[in-house]
Scaffold this active site. Sequence first.
Site, PDB file in Angstrom:
ATOM      1  N   ASP A 107       0.859  -1.216   0.049  1.00  0.00           N
ATOM      2  CA  ASP A 107       0.005   0.090  -0.070  1.00  0.00           C
ATOM      3  C   ASP A 107       0.914   1.287   0.010  1.00  0.00           C
ATOM      4  OD1 ASP A 107      -2.660   0.575  -0.289  1.00  0.00           O
ATOM      5  OD2 ASP A 107      -2.914   1.405   1.675  1.00  0.00           O
ATOM      6  N   GLU A 138       0.285  11.011   5.276  1.00  0.00           N
ATOM      7  CA  GLU A 138       0.277   9.627   5.031  1.00  0.00           C
ATOM      8  C   GLU A 138       1.271   8.804   4.588  1.00  0.00           C
ATOM      9  OE1 GLU A 138      -3.707   8.644   3.458  1.00  0.00           O
ATOM     10  OE2 GLU A 138      -2.911   6.963   2.357  1.00  0.00           O
ATOM     11  N   GLU A 163     -11.403   6.245  -2.321  1.00  0.00           N
ATOM     12  CA  GLU A 163     -11.205   6.607  -0.963  1.00  0.00           C
ATOM     13  C   GLU A 163     -12.514   5.884  -0.192  1.00  0.00           C
ATOM     14  OE1 GLU A 163      -8.419   7.682  -0.669  1.00  0.00           O
ATOM     15  OE2 GLU A 163      -8.379   9.930  -0.807  1.00  0.00           O
ATOM     16  N   GLU A 221      -9.785  -3.391  -6.162  1.00  0.00           N
ATOM     17  CA  GLU A 221      -9.731  -3.132  -4.593  1.00  0.00           C
ATOM     18  C   GLU A 221      -9.755  -4.541  -4.088  1.00  0.00           C
ATOM     19  OE1 GLU A 221      -9.005  -1.061  -2.280  1.00  0.00           O
ATOM     20  OE2 GLU A 221      -9.014   1.011  -3.605  1.00  0.00           O
TER      21      GLU A 221
END
EC number: 3.5.99.2
Length: 225
Positions: free
Chosen positions: A50, A91, A143, A213
């Site tokens: 990620d 992040e 998101e 995803e």
Amino acid sequence: MDPVEKIGIINSWVKKHLVLYTGATRHSFILSISDGTIDFSSFKRWLGQDYIFVREFVPFAASVLLKASKNSDDSSDMEVVLSALASLSDEISWFKKEAAKWDVPLSNVIVHKSNQNYCRFLESLTLPEAEYPVVITALWAIETVYQESFSHCLEDGNKTPPELQEACKRWGSEGFGEYCHSLQKIANRCLEKASDEELKKAEVTFLRVLELEIEFWNMSHGGPK
Ligand SMILES: Cc1ncc(CNC=O)c(N)n1
């Protein structure tokens, strides 16, 4: 069926494709976090991959910002996307800190095929030909999958391991939820004015995000390659 005028185009698509949507937002990887059975090696695999994804997500978000500032008739769109970009800097720092904590090396990570596919898809959406209603729908979907997934891990009665609470809060927090809701409002407004062709493209893009995803979670969970 609820009339689209009442629930918005985005929610009508979520309802229409609920099986795939739930597949992405209640994946076994997420369920294993929320019931406390997660194997930490899966979490570590997710973390390393990620980090790579988020680095590729920055130029995508920047391209949406560019389109928002050019195409949008509402100046607040640009501010919503700008806030997303600003928080990506934080992040990336969080990923580095978290990776150090879990002993996950971030240099020379071998990018997994599913991640590569996702990053290539993001890159295709940065092209000038990718229309604003399409890319804003993609941003909302990307998101929202994380928001819906990680907020589930924070619900009362779930057994999310304390070591993973912070990760879950990054995307599962109320603030991130409000940001996703702002994106949804922008997307609905753009889609209402979009051409039939753009609408079709945006819906296909939404479905592609859900598939990517799911593949990303599969990869993290050590699922099919
Ligand atoms: C694979 C994936 N999808 C969505 C997000 C959330 N957006 C930015 O952080 C993410 N980090 N990774």
